[in-house]
Design an enzyme around this catalytic site. Structure first.
Site, PDB file in Angstrom:
ATOM      1  N   SER A 242      47.021  49.182  42.860  1.00  8.39           N
ATOM      2  CA  SER A 242      45.602  50.500  43.458  1.00  8.39           C
ATOM      3  C   SER A 242      44.718  50.454  44.655  1.00  8.39           C
ATOM      4  O   SER A 242      45.792  49.114  45.560  1.00  8.39           O
ATOM      5  CB  SER A 242      44.792  50.088  42.309  1.00  8.39           C
ATOM      6  OG  SER A 242      43.525  48.969  42.968  1.00  8.39           O
ATOM      7  N   LYS A 243      44.335  51.360  45.320  1.00  8.80           N
ATOM      8  CA  LYS A 243      44.072  51.471  46.435  1.00  8.80           C
ATOM      9  C   LYS A 243      43.075  49.886  46.819  1.00  8.80           C
ATOM     10  O   LYS A 243      43.530  50.105  47.890  1.00  8.80           O
ATOM     11  CB  LYS A 243      42.763  52.116  46.352  1.00  8.80           C
ATOM     12  CG  LYS A 243      43.983  54.274  46.411  1.00  8.80           C
ATOM     13  CD  LYS A 243      42.929  54.866  46.991  1.00  8.80           C
ATOM     14  CE  LYS A 243      43.825  56.509  47.226  1.00  8.80           C
ATOM     15  NZ  LYS A 243      43.650  57.091  46.350  1.00  8.80           N
TER      16      LYS A 243
END
Ligand code: GLU
Length: 479
Positions: A242-243
């Site tokens: 994820s980010k």
């Protein structure tokens, strides 16, 4: 029959690495088998879809070189076909009308400890077909639910092998909402059939949808495609990528100076390997070697170190004339007085030739090019501390000796090398001891291409000039 595969992104975000890998695996299969790669934009979620995201996804695929043979098709254009499929199932008794409101059955299901779809089926059965038709004719809104048959749904997955789902665990899914819009599971089956898709390869996150889709294929009498579900991509900490782990959009890597061929190579090795020791592979080699039977069942880890390393390897293989403009454009805006060297293509090519075998990215190359392109040298203080300040008078003696030796030397690598090595021998030290302080003097850095190449590239005048400045600084350090 030739293989027909597809990539079906939802334009609700940018092209992320997981999607890019799915696209790549499909593309590799199409190219390897002379098949067809279809691009379908699944834009049915109007609220979350945007043209900007569609454009970014298409740009990302184009940058990676994943050209599609058909499309882009837009799922929303198939609305009437999707609706017709749902209504056919209704007509054939394989689906039923659900007049309940979602809130209403949720409460009842909760109170009775049942799944909402079971409540919906119970109510539909109690109502009976004739009454349902009457209500529909009078304009009462209804959703269409698929009547999941009894038994078991079995299909073969090319990655996971035989998959079995008990139908009682697959709830009667809504296929047409009361506003007349189809749901994803129906739209995707209708589209894959319409487009003649023979293999559906997508992320593992869709695995729970597949039994529903298989049941719909069977109910609609469509030929079933093969399936392959590729495992998740994880961050270095073992959690879903994820980010938090850094850039996840393909475009970010483009902006960071990663080469498309390196990104493709890296993505291909996420969850797949050629079965030998190879890691650095060209796109052509990947097409030749790709085999979906070798897709790993377990999740793979997104290793940025490896991406950097692969990028370095691809950079070294990239023709210099393709790299020169990219390095140049990064230096043109640099906060330094412009340098006419940037316009000297022959000189720039010689510089890039030296740098491309050492750097991991175009950005890094541009960074390393600075001491050559610009007159001012930015000193890495760690290099100064290590190779000058620890022994300033020693460094001074050595650089004076080098200065004397190369002053009268012919300005060619081999001649310079002889001169530098001779002066080290005269001083009774190894050449390295002389080359380190010299490198700091000429580039300001700890590392650089071979020092004789550096001297040739800088030219005699600038080399002597930098040596003189170094001597001044070393003298002041020694005082
Ligand atoms: N549109 C879906 C997604 O982006 C993919 C559907 C599919 O591959 O079947 O997750």
């Amino acid at each position: 029959m030739s293989v027909r595969v597809r990539f079906a992104p939802s334009p609700t975000g940018y092209l992320h690495v997981g999607g890019a890998r799915t696209a790549l695996f499909n593309w590799l299969i199409a190219r390897k088998h002379g098949g067809v790669f279809v691009l379908r934009v699944e834009d049915t979620d109007r609220a979350r879809s945007s043209d900007e995201h569609t454009a970014a996804i298409l740009d990302g695929l184009t940058w990676l070189g994943l050209d599609w043979d058909e499309g882009p098709f837009f799922q929303s254009y198939g609305l009437e076909r999707h609706r017709a499929a749902a209504l056919r199932l209704l007509e054939e008794g394989k689906a039923y009308r659900d007049f309940t409101t979602p809130g209403g059955i949720r409460d009842e299901a909760e109170a009775r400890g049942m799944h909402p779809s079971h409540v919906a089926r119970e109510k539909a059965d109690a109502l009976g077909d004739a009454e349902a038709e009457k209500r529909a004719a009078s304009g009462q809104p209804f959703a269409v639910r698929f009547r999941v048959p009894e038994g078991e749904t079995v299909f073969q997955d090319r990655v996971h092998g035989e998959m079995r789902f008990a139908n009682r665990d697959v709830d009667d899914l809504v296929i047409l909402r009361s506003d007349g819009t189809p749901v994803y599971n129906l739209a995707v089956v209708s589209d894959d059939d319409e487009m003649g898709i023979t293999l559906v390869l997508r992320g593992d996150d869709h695995l729970s949808n597949t039994p529903k889709q298989v049941l719909l294929y069977r109910a609609l009498g469509y030929p079933e495609p093969d399936f392959a579900h590729v495992p998740l991509i994880l961050g270095a900490d073992g959690k879903r990528l994820s980010k938090r782990h850094g850039a996840t959009a393909v475009g970010d890597y483009e902006n960071q100076g990663i080469l498309p061929s390196a990104m493709v190579n890296f993505l291909a090795l996420l969850g797949w390997n050629p079965g030998d020791e190879r890691e650095m592979m060209s796109v052509a080699e990947l097409v030749k070697a790709f085999d979906e039977a070798r897709i790993l069942k377990k999740s793979s880890v997104f290793d940025l170190e490896k991406l950097g390393w692969l990028n370095g390897r691809h950079l070294a293989e990239t023709p210099t004339d393709q790299l020169v403009p990219r390095v140049r454009s990064r230096l043109e805006g640099a906060a330094q007085p412009a340098s006419e060297r940037l316009d000297n293509s022959e000189w720039m090519s010689a510089l890039v030739d030296l740098l491309k075998v050492r750097a991991r990215s175009v950005d890094e190359m541009a960074e390393q090019a600075r001491p050559f392109v610009f007159d001012e040298v930015a000193f890495d203080e760690r290099a100064v501390a290590k190779h000058w300040e620890r022994d300033p008078s020693g460094a001074l003696d050595r650089l004076e000796a080098v200065g004397g030796a190369v002053k009268t030397c012919e300005w060619r690598e081999d001649a310079l090398e002889v001169a530098v090595r001779d002066s080290a021998a005269d001083l009774g030290i190894g050449a390295g001891k002389l080359i380190h302080p010299l490198r700091v003097a000429l580039t300001g850095q700890m590392n650089s291409p071979g020092i004789f190449d550096v001297m040739v590239l800088l030219g005699k005048e600038r080399t002597m000039e930098r040596l003189r400045s170094a001597l001044v600084r070393l003298r002041s350090l020694g005082e």
